[in-house]
Design an enzyme around this catalytic site. Structure first.
Site, PDB file in Angstrom:
ATOM      1  CE  LYS A 297      43.618 -12.694 -18.738  1.00  0.00           C
ATOM      2  NZ  LYS A 297      44.184 -14.015 -18.409  1.00  0.00           N
TER       3      LYS A 297
ATOM      4  CB  SER B 156      48.043  -6.058 -13.002  1.00  0.00           C
ATOM      5  OG  SER B 156      47.676  -5.802 -14.326  1.00  0.00           O
TER       6      SER B 156
END
Lengths: 91, 314
Positions: B42, B256
């Site tokens: 991110k 993830s």
């Protein structure tokens, strides 16, 4: 021709609260019709007027999104598992 | 040459082979986005979101920024906003890890909690309500901002293609859809034969506590036309692959990453991917922010995953 179907919380009002139901059909469309006979209201919850899956519903055949298989006409086989999940995001 | 400041140290992450976990006939590679300044992919997105807003004249010192996030985007935005004097508020679902909340607090971020049962969709809903009530707030909105996929189109994908020009498939997790849309589009332009697969997290029931189906949310930035398949991964499979990755390859990654890795292992099948293919898996973050969830603690994986399945791990 039994297909296991996993129902998300938001649709269990149609299945008397059951998280897992069984249905029959050689395609996803046939399965949805069969499910609607047993659990009234499920078809309208899953499929729109255009005959396609609702935008905010994801349906998985053995973990694979059916939109990348055959959509509502995806062929099913005895012993398959179909999972219904609402569309959610992350990030 | 040194970076001028931390914002110049985003990207350039390692692409590493996974020789022990690659199935016979295939080569897996992992793009380690945890090596970014705040520890996640991110950082790329946040840098692009803020730069785009500044170019458009939407931000100035003292501006207030609001963003719905399950954590990583908030932390990445915080690291950029703090030195620039932008005041950041993040709307975060209650069921996000303690580490994410601590890091946001460290950066001076105001945290607004959204209900656990609404998952990330609830954070989006609440942030939109707050923004509508307060026109002075600037909301980058990663789910709908083209700067999000553009970050991956212009940085993530070119880095991978530079390291591995003959890549045959890309696997990444589906959160906002930014990585898959941006990198996937770049890959298809490079070679239309490259396959792009999405790994979709499957949580426990409590995360899908929507009142009706219309509360579902499909991020506007997601372009499914670049996808060749979308495969859901439950917490057990994701956690097992994450733990296998540490044992087999020495890589400590977030949950993830395991989800994407388990999809990569599934598609390494001659019926869907030519033998000899090189498969790149995007690892969005490292494991440190999940320690408090018990994901890495000793014990039975199924038991640990059952607890984890109510926490947003993507």
């Amino acid at each position: 021709m039994a297909i296991d179907v996993r129902i998300p919380t938001v649709l269990r009002k149609h299945t008397d609260g059951e998280a897992k139901v069984s249905g029959e059909g050689s395609t996803l469309a046939e399965l949805v019709d069969d499910l609607d006979d047993r659990h009234a209201g499920l078809r309208d919850a899953l499929v729109g007027m255009d005959g396609q899956l609702h935008r905010f519903i994801n349906v998985y055949l053995n973990d694979e999104d059916v939109r990348f298989l055959g959509g509502i006409q995806t062929p099913l086989r005895d012993g398959d598992t179909v999972s219904i999940l609402p569309a959610v995001a992350g990030g | 040459m040194p970076a001028r400041d931390i914002s110049q140290a985003v990207g350039g992450t390692p692409l590493v082979g996974l020789p022990s976990m690659s199935p016979p006939g295939y080569s897996l590679y992992l793009k380690l986005e945890g090596h970014n300044p705040t520890g996640s992919v991110k950082d790329r997105v946040a840098a692009y979101l803020i730069a785009a807003a500044e170019r458009a004249g939407q931000l100035h010192p003292g501006s207030r920024v609001l963003e719905p996030t399950s954590g990583n985007t908030g932390i990445a935005l915080a690291a950029i906003c703090a030195p620039k004097g932008y005041k950041l508020t993040c709307v975060l679902p209650e069921n996000t890890s303690q580490e994410r909340r601590m890091l946001l607090s460290l950066y001076g971020v105001d945290i607004v909690s959204s209900p656990a049962g609404e998952g990330s969709n609830g954070a989006v809903r609440l942030a939109r309500e707050m923004a509508a009530d307060d026109p002075d707030l600037y909301m980058p909105f990663q789910y709908g901002n083209p700067a999000n996929p553009r970050a991956h189109y212009e940085t993530t994908a070119p880095e991978i293609l530079r390291d591995l020009p003959d890549v045959g498939a890309l696997v990444a997790g589906l959160g906002t859809g930014g990585t898959l849309t941006g990198a996937g589009r770049r890959f298809k332009e490079h070679d239309p034969a490259i396959k792009v697969f999405a790994a979709e997290p499957e949580y426990g029931d409590q995360v899908y506590g929507l009142r009706n189906i219309d509360e579902g949310f499909v991020p506007p930035v997601l372009d499914t036309s670049v996808l060749d398949g979308r495969i859901k991964v439950d917490s057990v499979k994701a956690l097992q692959a994450t733990r296998d990755l540490a044992a087999a390859e020495g890589i400590f990654a977030g949950v993830s990453t395991g989800a994407a890795l388990s999809v990569a292992l599934r598609v390494c099948d001659p019926r869907r991917l030519a033998e000899g293919s090189k498969v790149v898996v995007v690892s969005p973050d490292g494991g440190f922010k999940y320690l408090s969830t018990g994901a890495y603690a000793p014990g039975d994986v199924a038991d640990i995953a059952a607890g984890l399945s109510q926490t947003l791990w993507a």
